[in-house]
Design a protein around this motif. Structure first.
Motif, PDB file in Angstrom:
ATOM      1  N   ALA A   1       0.834  -1.204   0.000  1.00  0.00           N
ATOM      2  CA  ALA A   1       0.000   0.000   0.000  1.00  0.00           C
ATOM      3  C   ALA A   1       0.868   1.254   0.000  1.00  0.00           C
TER       4      ALA A   1
ATOM      5  N   GLN B   1      -1.331  -1.742  -5.459  1.00  0.00           N
ATOM      6  CA  GLN B   1      -2.640  -1.505  -4.868  1.00  0.00           C
ATOM      7  C   GLN B   1      -3.469  -2.796  -4.829  1.00  0.00           C
TER       8      GLN B   1
ATOM      9  N   LEU C   1      -3.358   5.184   0.162  1.00  0.00           N
ATOM     10  CA  LEU C   1      -3.374   5.784  -1.164  1.00  0.00           C
ATOM     11  C   LEU C   1      -3.567   7.290  -1.085  1.00  0.00           C
TER      12      LEU C   1
ATOM     13  N   GLU D   1     -11.526  -0.160  -5.600  1.00  0.00           N
ATOM     14  CA  GLU D   1     -11.018  -0.751  -4.365  1.00  0.00           C
ATOM     15  C   GLU D   1     -11.915  -1.887  -3.878  1.00  0.00           C
TER      16      GLU D   1
END
Length: 287
Positions: free
Chosen positions: A4, A65, A81, A176
């Motif tokens: 991340a 990600q 993020l 996401e």
């Protein structure tokens, strides 16, 4: 968590490299009297190695990600993020010679403190798949984000930037969530999985709205909308439906860390786009 943070570093550095490329082609175009609008500017920028390097970092960041979303709660990845704005600020201070105020340096420290708290409090990703209708809800949300473009484009000023920025944030939020909903990568399963279509439509719509939001209007307002849209909603979906939890007894620390990291990112919202170069004062006329 390392993935991340790696994604945040990639996205934040890519923004500065693309800014440098865009500035270079803008200067060349002005010197040569070139015209052709934004499309011509983009075509010239693509020829710059910095712009291509930025695109490569964007792709690498997306891979990081996805890896992070497959093993961490959505709320932790979303906050990480958002911290890419802190990376952009620090790299811009170095490469673009942008001066950060004391408040902005403090905001960078606040983001780091929030991420540290999240890292200590975050558990593993939830094992629940959510309601059966959730992939279809995500697909409908992605379609609504796409339709938001023409509606928000009719607004003016900060209202336009905020609506389009929020829409872009919701689109990134769909990405996401849907990464967590895809169970099989077999081609036969992907073709019939609404989550994959939601991911593609949501990501494409988000980039379209982001481009439109940053063309005109307040960059700071648009970026703030993106940060809010891509963090809060997906985090709630992960906690309520996908089983994301914190370590035992550390829920308060996760909530505090999430709030602190997002607040710090919002304080750095002006770095959501290439900062404008500081104009050089003209020399005084000779007596």
């Amino acid at each position: 968590m390392l993935c991340a943070l790696g994604a945040a570093v990639c996205f934040g550095t890519a923004t500065v490299l693309q800014a440098m490329a865009a500035r270079a082609v803008s200067d060349d175009g002005a010197d040569a009297g070139a015209s052709g609008g934004e499309a011509a500017l983009l075509l010239r920028a693509v020829r710059q190695w910095r712009y291509l390097a930025g695109l490569g970092l964007d792709g690498l960041g997306f891979v990081f990600q996805i890896a992070a979303l497959r093993s961490l709660p959505i709320y932790a990845v979303g906050a990480a993020l958002a911290s890419s704005l802190a990376v952009t600020a620090v790299v811009a201070a170095r490469l673009l010679r942008v001066r950060l105020s004391r408040t902005e340096w403090l905001a960078v420290g606040v983001v780091c403190a929030g991420l540290a708290m999240l890292g200590l409090a975050s558990g593993t990703e939830g094992e629940e798949s959510g309601p059966e209708a959730l992939p279809w809800v995500m697909l409908g949300t992605a379609g609504a984000v796409l339709l938001l473009g023409p509606a928000g484009g009719r607004l003016a000023g900060r209202g336009r930037a905020l609506v389009l920025g929020l829409g872009a944030g919701f689109g990134f939020g769909v990405v996401e969530v849907t990464v967590r909903l895809i169970d099989s990568l077999a081609p036969s399963d992907l073709l019939t999985d609404p989550a994959i279509y939601a991911l593609l439509l949501g990501g494409g719509a988000a980039f379209l709205l982001l481009t439109s939001a940053l063309q005109r209007g307040s960059v700071t307002t648009a970026t703030a909308g993106i940060v809010i849209g891509e963090t809060i909603g997906p985090a709630l979906v992960g906690v309520i439906w996908l089983g994301d939890r914190t370590r035992e007894g550390l829920t308060w620390l996760a909530v505090l860390g999430f709030a602190v990291a997002v607040a710090g990112a919002l304080a750095l919202a002006r770095f959501g786009e290439a900062p404008e170069p500081t104009p050089t004062p003209a020399p005084a006329p000779a007596p």
